[in-house]
Each structure stands twice: as C-alpha cells, then as structure tokens.
Design a protein around this motif. Structure first.
Motif, PDB file in Angstrom:
ATOM      1  N   MET A   1       0.833  -1.091   0.050  1.00  0.00           N
ATOM      2  CA  MET A   1       0.014  -0.105  -0.054  1.00  0.00           C
ATOM      3  C   MET A   1       0.966   1.300  -0.004  1.00  0.00           C
ATOM      4  N   GLN A   2       1.923   1.265   0.905  1.00  0.00           N
ATOM      5  CA  GLN A   2       3.017   2.374   0.781  1.00  0.00           C
ATOM      6  C   GLN A   2       3.437   2.628  -0.823  1.00  0.00           C
ATOM      7  N   VAL A   3       3.844   1.490  -1.245  1.00  0.00           N
ATOM      8  CA  VAL A   3       4.423   1.604  -2.599  1.00  0.00           C
ATOM      9  C   VAL A   3       3.490   2.406  -3.489  1.00  0.00           C
ATOM     10  N   LEU A   4       2.393   1.969  -3.603  1.00  0.00           N
ATOM     11  CA  LEU A   4       1.175   2.415  -4.291  1.00  0.00           C
ATOM     12  C   LEU A   4       0.755   3.668  -4.102  1.00  0.00           C
ATOM     13  N   CYS A   5       0.956   4.089  -2.882  1.00  0.00           N
ATOM     14  CA  CYS A   5       0.648   5.851  -2.598  1.00  0.00           C
ATOM     15  C   CYS A   5       1.649   6.406  -2.884  1.00  0.00           C
ATOM     16  N   ASN A   6       3.125   5.993  -2.815  1.00  0.00           N
ATOM     17  CA  ASN A   6       4.204   7.021  -3.012  1.00  0.00           C
ATOM     18  C   ASN A   6       4.310   7.049  -4.880  1.00  0.00           C
ATOM     19  N   GLU A   7       3.838   5.904  -5.297  1.00  0.00           N
ATOM     20  CA  GLU A   7       3.890   5.894  -6.793  1.00  0.00           C
ATOM     21  C   GLU A   7       2.832   6.896  -7.345  1.00  0.00           C
ATOM     22  N   TYR A   8       1.675   7.016  -6.918  1.00  0.00           N
ATOM     23  CA  TYR A   8       0.587   7.694  -7.402  1.00  0.00           C
ATOM     24  C   TYR A   8       0.364   8.879  -6.722  1.00  0.00           C
ATOM     25  N   TYR A   9       0.567   9.072  -5.535  1.00  0.00           N
ATOM     26  CA  TYR A   9       0.528  10.299  -4.748  1.00  0.00           C
ATOM     27  C   TYR A   9       1.587  10.594  -3.589  1.00  0.00           C
ATOM     28  N   PRO A  10       2.644  10.930  -4.328  1.00  0.00           N
ATOM     29  CA  PRO A  10       4.005  11.292  -3.557  1.00  0.00           C
ATOM     30  C   PRO A  10       3.570  12.316  -2.434  1.00  0.00           C
ATOM     31  N   GLY A  11       4.160  12.153  -1.388  1.00  0.00           N
ATOM     32  CA  GLY A  11       3.940  13.155  -0.136  1.00  0.00           C
ATOM     33  C   GLY A  11       2.631  12.953   0.619  1.00  0.00           C
ATOM     34  N   LEU A  12       1.739  12.082   0.006  1.00  0.00           N
ATOM     35  CA  LEU A  12       0.385  11.872   0.762  1.00  0.00           C
ATOM     36  C   LEU A  12       0.717  11.106   1.970  1.00  0.00           C
ATOM     37  N   THR A  13       1.553  10.167   2.112  1.00  0.00           N
ATOM     38  CA  THR A  13       1.719   9.070   3.285  1.00  0.00           C
ATOM     39  C   THR A  13       3.192   9.604   3.883  1.00  0.00           C
ATOM     40  N   ARG A  14       2.919   9.294   5.063  1.00  0.00           N
ATOM     41  CA  ARG A  14       4.404   9.262   5.889  1.00  0.00           C
ATOM     42  C   ARG A  14       4.977   7.931   5.934  1.00  0.00           C
ATOM     43  N   ARG A  15       6.151   7.838   6.416  1.00  0.00           N
ATOM     44  CA  ARG A  15       6.624   6.407   6.776  1.00  0.00           C
ATOM     45  C   ARG A  15       6.111   5.609   7.386  1.00  0.00           C
ATOM     46  N   ILE A  16       5.969   4.240   6.982  1.00  0.00           N
ATOM     47  CA  ILE A  16       5.546   3.156   7.810  1.00  0.00           C
ATOM     48  C   ILE A  16       6.094   3.180   9.181  1.00  0.00           C
ATOM     49  N   TYR A  17       5.204   3.117  10.133  1.00  0.00           N
ATOM     50  CA  TYR A  17       5.932   3.134  11.479  1.00  0.00           C
ATOM     51  C   TYR A  17       5.819   1.518  12.082  1.00  0.00           C
ATOM     52  N   LEU A  18       7.032   1.296  12.546  1.00  0.00           N
ATOM     53  CA  LEU A  18       7.043  -0.030  13.354  1.00  0.00           C
ATOM     54  C   LEU A  18       7.256   0.003  14.712  1.00  0.00           C
ATOM     55  N   LYS A  19       6.615  -0.802  15.468  1.00  0.00           N
ATOM     56  CA  LYS A  19       6.776  -0.738  16.927  1.00  0.00           C
ATOM     57  C   LYS A  19       6.421  -2.111  17.445  1.00  0.00           C
ATOM     58  N   GLY A  20       6.856  -2.488  18.816  1.00  0.00           N
ATOM     59  CA  GLY A  20       6.483  -3.617  19.315  1.00  0.00           C
ATOM     60  C   GLY A  20       5.148  -3.673  19.561  1.00  0.00           C
ATOM     61  N   TYR A  21       4.814  -4.831  20.554  1.00  0.00           N
ATOM     62  CA  TYR A  21       3.431  -5.178  20.775  1.00  0.00           C
ATOM     63  C   TYR A  21       2.481  -5.832  19.557  1.00  0.00           C
ATOM     64  N   ARG A  22       1.272  -5.666  19.619  1.00  0.00           N
ATOM     65  CA  ARG A  22       0.562  -6.559  18.641  1.00  0.00           C
ATOM     66  C   ARG A  22      -0.671  -5.850  17.927  1.00  0.00           C
ATOM     67  N   TYR A  23      -1.355  -4.978  18.740  1.00  0.00           N
ATOM     68  CA  TYR A  23      -2.231  -4.040  18.515  1.00  0.00           C
ATOM     69  C   TYR A  23      -3.455  -4.872  17.332  1.00  0.00           C
ATOM     70  N   ASN A  24      -3.631  -5.896  17.966  1.00  0.00           N
ATOM     71  CA  ASN A  24      -4.687  -6.927  17.289  1.00  0.00           C
ATOM     72  C   ASN A  24      -4.522  -7.197  15.763  1.00  0.00           C
ATOM     73  N   MET A  25      -3.185  -6.881  15.306  1.00  0.00           N
ATOM     74  CA  MET A  25      -3.074  -7.488  13.846  1.00  0.00           C
ATOM     75  C   MET A  25      -3.071  -8.764  13.614  1.00  0.00           C
ATOM     76  N   HIS A  26      -2.898  -9.705  14.525  1.00  0.00           N
ATOM     77  CA  HIS A  26      -3.087 -11.086  14.266  1.00  0.00           C
ATOM     78  C   HIS A  26      -4.262 -11.704  13.694  1.00  0.00           C
ATOM     79  N   LEU A  27      -5.347 -10.876  13.718  1.00  0.00           N
ATOM     80  CA  LEU A  27      -6.728 -11.380  13.500  1.00  0.00           C
ATOM     81  C   LEU A  27      -6.819 -11.676  11.989  1.00  0.00           C
ATOM     82  N   LYS A  28      -6.208 -11.071  11.151  1.00  0.00           N
ATOM     83  CA  LYS A  28      -6.429 -11.214   9.731  1.00  0.00           C
ATOM     84  C   LYS A  28      -4.801 -10.927   8.982  1.00  0.00           C
ATOM     85  N   GLN A  29      -4.689 -11.695   7.697  1.00  0.00           N
ATOM     86  CA  GLN A  29      -3.690 -11.417   6.946  1.00  0.00           C
ATOM     87  C   GLN A  29      -3.445  -9.859   6.433  1.00  0.00           C
TER      88      GLN A  29
END
Length: 466
Positions: free
Chosen positions: A393-421
């Motif tokens: 998703m980040q690559v697509l946004c950068n290619e079509y709308y440069p400057g719209l997204t910020r960098r992907i942020y990586l942090k510890g813990y899980r944030y319920n992201m285990h629920l789906k691929q």
C-alpha cells in the motif's frame, strides 16, 4: 582402595554435592530482579542437582521435583516459590504490554517506562531527522495532481493525553446502509460524491536500487527505538512477493471491516458530542467510497472502547472483533482507522488536485521489543502478511500520490493485527487536521486499496524491469 573405603568416599561425595546444590539454590539471583525469560533457565539448576545426586535423576522427569523436595524440603519449597514468581511475573508482563498498547501514541515514542531508554542500532530515525527527511520528500513537489506539503509540517509527535478505554455498545453499518448513529448520511458535509479518476503514476521504483535492508528502511520505514526489525522481515521477496488480492464478492456478505480502537479521536473542527465529525465519521466516508465507487461489501463497526480512558482499548475491543469475524467469515480485510496525535504546531497536510488532504501513515506492530525479544504472549502468525500489505500500500501511494503518506511506523506489541492477514492500522492525519482534510484523503486511500485488493499492481523484482 578397599571396598570398605568406597561407601565412606561416596558419602563424602554426596555431602559435597548437597552443599554445592544448596549454595547454587540459595545464591541464585532473586526472581523479582530478573525478567521472565531469564527465569526459564532455572531448570538448569535442577539438572545440576540431578547430575550431582543420581538418586534424584533416577526418579525420572516427572518425579525429580517431588523426590528432591522429599529429600531436601527447603529445595522443594524454593522451587515452588520460584514457579509462583514466574507465573506472577508472566501475568504482570502481559498486563504491562496491554496497557502500553493502549496508552502509546505511536509516533510519540513515549513507550512503556521500561522501554524509554532502549538503545538503537543506528538504523532508527530520530524524530528530528525523520521530520527533516519527510519535509524534504514532500516539500516543493507539485506535478500533475500532486501538490506541496504545508511548510509547517513536522513529525515530532507528543504523547497523547490519558483518555484510555472501556468497552461500550456500538452499531455497524453494512453494505447499502449509509446511516450513522446520529442519523446523518456519510456525505452530509456536502463535499461531493467523493469520486475521482486514477491519476498517472508520478514515480516508479527501481527495485535494483533497494535490495538491502538498510535501503528499504531508509526509503520506507521509521522504527521505534524500543523495537527492532531484521532482514528476514524487511526484504523485497517477503514484502513484494506475497499476493494479497481478493475476489470481489457478488453476494451481500461483508468483505471489509472498518473499526476504531480509539473511537473518541477528534479533529481541530470536530463538534463536541458528535461522533460523526471525528474519526468514526471519516471511517464511514471511507466505507461509503469503497461501497459505492468500488463495489466492496463493507461493514463499519462503531463500537466504542475508549470512552472513559484509553487504557486497554486494544484488549477491550478484541472480544468484539473476534465475535464479528466469527459471525462473518467472509471478511478478508480489516482496517483499524485512527488519527495521530502530534505537537500543536504540526500540520500533516498536502495539496492534491486543488484539495487539502491529511497525510496518513500505515503502522505495524512486530510483537517484539528490544528488551524482551519476541513477545510469546502476543503471537501473530500473520505478521509477514501484515508487513507485506502495508508495504505494498505504501509503494502504491508513493507512486501515485507522492507526499500523501508518511513513513510506515514499526513498533513492538501486536495491536490486534493477528486477526487477519490483510490488516491495516492507519493513522489518518492528527488532531490539528480538519475533518474535511481527512475525508478528502479517503479518496486516494480507497483508490489504492482497490488497486491492491483487485490485483492491479505491477510490482516487479526484476532489476531489468525495475
């Protein structure tokens, strides 16, 4: 040596072995002074005792502790005490992790108290450097439909105020249901029908120049100092090699779930008491665009899990999410939509096609911190897909709308992201953005989601085609 002397010598050996074992047990560091991973090594003490006292080893794995307790009562008592301490510390650590998940504002880097002074490996960006790099990327750029980022933008976020969560009831909007809990329609602001044609690509990545871990991190990521990623997770094959498209449904079963762990997040011009002018209203706009323009069946869950406080909002929302996914096995994509919290002088905004849009950020939890390593109590079997989904998703946004997204942020813990691929945690603007800026950003976000989910991407790892 005569046979009569052997029993006497064996007795001396047994006494020495007992003394040594007692010293080992009594001088070993106190349990509360070590973290739970170190406590797991305590079985080695029992193995040493077994080696020195064969009679205990002869009792077998299941009988060793009881036999040693029978022969040496103080050792049995101490073993049981340490087992209890281990269980308590494991419980305390899980509670601490869940509290940190709810309390932290991701880019604030406030972290849990135990993580504040975590070392970095030189690959993590300081807030000051990150702000400078993002301003360099976004500033002065104006081609086609893409515009200029507000010059006042920085990325120096502050920790959020303590508004953490208890669960309360909510409603869902499903395909064909555009009504929200206030009775207003999603387009009540009068901004329009939110339709837009896909622009021409503004850039194309040459992947032969982004083969290393360091190159990928420099281009795409900000890594919180309290956590750590590695080459096994962040590499081209792992991130671009996964196919995450879905077959659009022809029935009325929901395929995408949008919800808000932090439902009370508002914007600069939000109306107090009107949830539709906060992050939940932006979620309904995104849901409507995906429904009406792209034909996806979207469920928008409006449960509120942070009404009184933000503490434990992730753990509070988890049972409801599990129930929704169990009742709706057709759901393949989950989006947890937030807004960030930044310093009051910060403006996360860019101009695209003559409209001001809030910049947004994809976020991933790694279930890992530098201090604890992999957090076994928060497993995530979908972490590779989670990382690939946000990266593509980040690559697509950068290619079509440069400057719209910020960098992907990586942090510890899980944030319920285990629920789906296919799980996205998105920070849409911040408290200094307007509601309209965030609604406007839903248009390109929905476009990029449709590109990704329909498989209309053209990612390639072939350097000749890069």
């Amino acid at each position: 040596m005569g046979k009569k002397d052997r029993p006497k010598k064996n007795r001396y050996r047994a006494v020495i072995a007992i003394v040594i074992a007692g010293i080992v047990f009594l001088t070993f560091p106190r349990a509360e002074e070590r973290n739970f991973r170190e406590l797991l090594t305590e079985n080695a003490e029992l193995e040493l005792l077994n080696a020195l006292c064969p009679v205990i080893a002869a009792a077998g794995d299941n009988g060793r502790l009881s036999v040693s307790g029978w022969i040496f009562p103080f050792l049995g008592y101490q073993s049981k005490t340490k087992t209890a301490q281990l269980a308590q510390e494991n419980s305390d650590m899980v509670e601490k992790i869940l509290l940190a998940e709810g309390r932290d504002e991701y880019t604030g880097m406030s972290g849990d108290d135990t993580e504040k002074n975590a070392p970095t490996d030189g690959r993590n960006l300081s807030l000051e450097k990150l702000a400078r790099l993002e301003n360099e990327q976004a500033g002065g750029r104006k081609s086609g439909q893409n515009g200029v980022a507000d010059g006042s933008e920085t990325d120096g976020s502050s920790a959020a105020s303590d508004r953490e969560g208890q669960s309360s009831g909510g409603i869902e909007t499903r395909p064909g249901d555009s009504q929200n809990e206030t009775g207003d329609t999603a387009n009540s602001s009068g901004i329009g029908d939110f339709t837009a044609s896909l622009p021409e690509k503004q850039r194309t990545y040459n992947w032969s120049e982004l083969t290393s871990y360091d190159a990928l991190v420099r281009e795409f990521y900000a890594i919180d100092p309290a956590t750590a990623a590695d080459e096994t997770q962040l590499n081209q094959k792992a991130l671009l090699g996964r196919v995450l498209s879905v077959q659009k449904r022809t029935d009325d079963q929901p395929q995408i779930l949008i919800y808000h762990t932090h439902s009370q997040e508002t914007f600069a011009d939000s109306i107090p008491g009107n949830a539709q002018t906060g992050i939940m209203g932006v979620g309904e706009v995104l849901a409507e665009i995906l429904r009406k323009q792209y034909g996806y069946n979207v469920m928008h869950h409006m449960g509120q899990y942070d009404v009184e406080k933000r503490d434990y909002a992730y753990s509070n929302s988890l049972p409801a999410l599990e129930a929704i996914l169990k009742e709706n096995p057709s759901i393949e994509v989950v989006i947890d939509l937030h807004r960030d919290e930044v310093a009051e002088g910060t403006r996360l905004v860019t101009e695209i096609g003559g409209k001001k849009m809030a910049r947004f950020m994809f976020f991933n939890g790694l279930s890992r911190t530098r201090r604890l390593g992999d957090i076994d109590s928060l497993p995530n079997k979908n972490i590779a897909d989670n990382l690939a989904f946000s990266f593509q998703m980040q690559v697509l946004c950068n290619e079509y709308y440069p400057g719209l997204t910020r960098r992907i942020y990586l942090k510890g813990y899980r944030y319920n992201m285990h629920l789906k691929q296919r799980y996205l945690l998105i920070e849409m603007g911040a408290q200094t953005n307007t509601y309209e800026e965030c609604m406007n950003s839903c248009v390109p976000l929905a476009q990029m989601l449709d590109l990704e989910l329909s498989g209309k991407t053209d990612f390639t790892l072939d350097p000749e085609k890069g």
